[in-house]
Write a protein that holds these residues in place. Structure first.
Motif, PDB file in Angstrom:
ATOM      1  N   UNK A   4      28.449  41.767  57.654  1.00 25.27           N
ATOM      2  CA  UNK A   4      29.495  42.444  56.905  1.00 25.27           C
ATOM      3  C   UNK A   4      28.887  43.124  55.687  1.00 25.27           C
ATOM      4  N   UNK A   5      29.329  44.353  55.432  1.00 24.73           N
ATOM      5  CA  UNK A   5      28.867  45.058  54.246  1.00 24.73           C
ATOM      6  C   UNK A   5      29.989  45.958  53.741  1.00 24.73           C
ATOM      7  N   UNK A   6      30.329  45.793  52.473  1.00 25.73           N
ATOM      8  CA  UNK A   6      31.380  46.610  51.870  1.00 25.73           C
ATOM      9  C   UNK A   6      30.934  47.086  50.496  1.00 25.73           C
ATOM     10  N   UNK A   7      31.450  48.233  50.100  1.00 23.41           N
ATOM     11  CA  UNK A   7      31.244  48.756  48.756  1.00 23.41           C
ATOM     12  C   UNK A   7      32.614  49.144  48.211  1.00 23.41           C
ATOM     13  N   UNK A   8      32.943  48.662  46.995  1.00 25.44           N
ATOM     14  CA  UNK A   8      34.284  48.935  46.480  1.00 25.44           C
ATOM     15  C   UNK A   8      34.353  48.858  44.966  1.00 25.44           C
ATOM     16  N   UNK A   9      35.428  49.396  44.437  1.00 25.80           N
ATOM     17  CA  UNK A   9      35.687  49.340  43.013  1.00 25.80           C
ATOM     18  C   UNK A   9      35.941  47.888  42.602  1.00 25.80           C
ATOM     19  N   UNK A  10      35.338  47.461  41.512  1.00 26.28           N
ATOM     20  CA  UNK A  10      35.530  46.076  41.068  1.00 26.28           C
ATOM     21  C   UNK A  10      36.984  45.823  40.659  1.00 26.28           C
ATOM     22  N   UNK A  11      37.641  46.807  40.062  1.00 22.36           N
ATOM     23  CA  UNK A  11      39.034  46.622  39.643  1.00 22.36           C
ATOM     24  C   UNK A  11      39.920  46.332  40.847  1.00 22.36           C
ATOM     25  N   UNK A  12      39.699  47.054  41.934  1.00 23.94           N
ATOM     26  CA  UNK A  12      40.490  46.848  43.153  1.00 23.94           C
ATOM     27  C   UNK A  12      40.233  45.469  43.745  1.00 23.94           C
ATOM     28  N   UNK A  13      38.970  45.067  43.763  1.00 25.98           N
ATOM     29  CA  UNK A  13      38.618  43.757  44.314  1.00 25.98           C
ATOM     30  C   UNK A  13      39.169  42.632  43.448  1.00 25.98           C
ATOM     31  N   UNK A  14      39.042  42.773  42.127  1.00 27.15           N
ATOM     32  CA  UNK A  14      39.538  41.731  41.222  1.00 27.15           C
ATOM     33  C   UNK A  14      41.050  41.567  41.320  1.00 27.15           C
ATOM     34  N   UNK A  15      41.749  42.662  41.514  1.00 31.20           N
ATOM     35  CA  UNK A  15      43.206  42.579  41.678  1.00 31.20           C
ATOM     36  C   UNK A  15      43.556  41.737  42.901  1.00 31.20           C
ATOM     37  N   UNK A  16      42.843  41.954  43.990  1.00 29.19           N
ATOM     38  CA  UNK A  16      43.082  41.176  45.206  1.00 29.19           C
ATOM     39  C   UNK A  16      42.682  39.720  45.044  1.00 29.19           C
ATOM     40  N   UNK A  17      41.537  39.474  44.421  1.00 25.26           N
ATOM     41  CA  UNK A  17      41.073  38.098  44.223  1.00 25.26           C
ATOM     42  C   UNK A  17      42.026  37.317  43.313  1.00 25.26           C
ATOM     43  N   UNK A  18      42.579  37.988  42.316  1.00 27.09           N
ATOM     44  CA  UNK A  18      43.534  37.336  41.420  1.00 27.09           C
ATOM     45  C   UNK A  18      44.775  36.905  42.178  1.00 27.09           C
TER      46      UNK A  18
END
Length: 389
Positions: free
Chosen positions: A1-15
């Motif tokens: 698996x390999x992904x590249x993404x905006x940290x803000x978008x990822x943090x919103x989901x993780x929260x």
């Protein structure tokens, strides 16, 4: 698996998903966050065997790029790492070089930001043994605005019991009959009921369903301002709002019949209207001088049924402080009455409403106190008074 993404978008989901992470080691795999990448996007999933949350992030230019599909369980440390990785991050997962460790994964987390030159190496797990997320099929049982759903919760959650010896009372009973969606909670000393009229012709069955109150306390973080789809799947309540889905186990057992607790209008000995904000401010002052060790506090209420009807509130539990004040009321009906009530319970009940006026009704000095917003039918709070010495 390999992904590249905006940290803000990822943090919103993780929260959104971190609240249902398993905290104990009884199911080690559930102490991690599942990352499941497909060409359509990234699913983040957590499951503590009772409650689970899934959040979907769609593939989008400059937001999320899925270079290689796959799944992996990543430790929650990933949340703190992503916070420090600048504007974007790349997560690359590979098999463990030791062929015996087939359940182990190697995870490289690299900043994709010119100002941050950082790379973290983590050890993850295969997602094969992770519980399958419950997905509703077909049309939802009921859909309503998130504001209405949250309002029902805000008017009831606080009255649920915290005593695990009576697990059914630690929950919110949800019933849907004759197009009325009704939420009910009680700890035997107080009762909260809130209702909302829907256009659904579905019903939840006899007695409805009961869901643990505690996980629902943080549900507002998940559903935001979206519509909420409510479904029942395999003994679980499933709430879907936007790209986030929350699932929780339905508590076993029958919820008590609370219809007999509510006093009828003919039994009311005293009733009056009072400004909600004025009463709330007074109760907050009463609560300041509660006795040490008494989390609830005791407020003495004495009614004065004269031409300028009023109520007097007193607290003198503390050995070094007391407070007394008078509040004028409207639409007073009945004689004089003295009653002792739990201050915090009274505060919680008044805070649950937003109406200008609330109606307070008494059936006797040792009988339930009924609290209702003036203009909203189907919403009530009932508190049992203290027996005066």
């Amino acid at each position: 698996m390999k992904i590249t993404m905006k940290t803000k978008t990822l943090l919103d989901g993780l929260t959104k998903v971190k609240e249902t992470l398993e905290k104990s080691e009884r199911v080690p795999i559930c102490m991690n966050i599942k990352f499941h990448a497909t060409k359509k996007g990234l699913n983040l999933v957590t499951d503590n065997t009772v409650n689970s949350t899934e959040h979907f992030i769609p593939s989008k230019e400059n937001e999320l790029s899925v270079d290689e599909v796959g799944s992996v369980m990543i430790p929650p440390l990933i949340i703190e790492i992503v916070k420090k990785m600048g504007s974007a991050v790349c997560i690359n997962v590979s098999d463990h070089p030791d062929e015996k460790l087939t359940d182990q994964k190697l995870i490289n987390v690299t900043s994709v930001d010119e100002k941050v030159n950082a790379n973290f190496k983590l050890q993850g797990l295969s997602a094969v043994e992770f519980p399958q997320f419950v997905i509703p099929k077909g049309k939802a049982l009921l859909q309503l605005d998130s504001s209405h759903f949250l309002d029902l919760l805000n008017k009831t959650l606080f009255a649920a019991s915290t005593d695990e010896n009576t697990p059914i009372l630690t929950g919110v009973n949800i019933n849907l009959t004759e197009q009325d969606l009704v939420f009910t909670t009680t700890n035997r000393h107080r009762l909260a009921i809130a209702s909302y009229q829907t256009d659904s012709i579905q019903e939840f069955g006899n007695g409805g369903i009961t869901i643990a109150a505690k996980p629902l306390e943080k549900i507002s973080r998940l559903i935001g301002s979206n519509k909420v789809d409510i479904s029942l799947v395999k003994g679980r309540l499933v709430l879907k709002s936007g790209n986030t889905t929350f699932s929780t186990t339905i508590l076993e057992g029958s919820y008590p019949d609370v219809s007999r607790i509510r006093p009828d209008g003919d039994s009311m000995k005293v009733s009056f209207l009072v400004h909600r904000t004025e009463l709330l401010a007074s109760l907050e002052r009463q609560y300041i001088v509660k006795a040490e060790g008494n989390d609830g506090g005791i407020t003495l209420i004495k009614t004065n049924p004269n031409n300028a009807a009023s109520i007097e509130l007193k607290t003198h539990e503390s050995s070094f402080a007391s407070v007394a004040e008078e509040i004028f009321v409207q639409d007073y009906v009945g004689d004089e009455i003295d009653i002792s009530i739990n201050t915090r319970y009274f505060l919680d009940a008044i805070k649950a409403y937003h109406s200008k006026m609330v109606r307070i009704s008494f059936t006797g000095e040792l009988s339930p106190v009924l609290i209702e917003p003036q203009e909203s039918k189907g919403n009530i709070q009932i508190i049992l008074p203290y027996r005066r010495k």
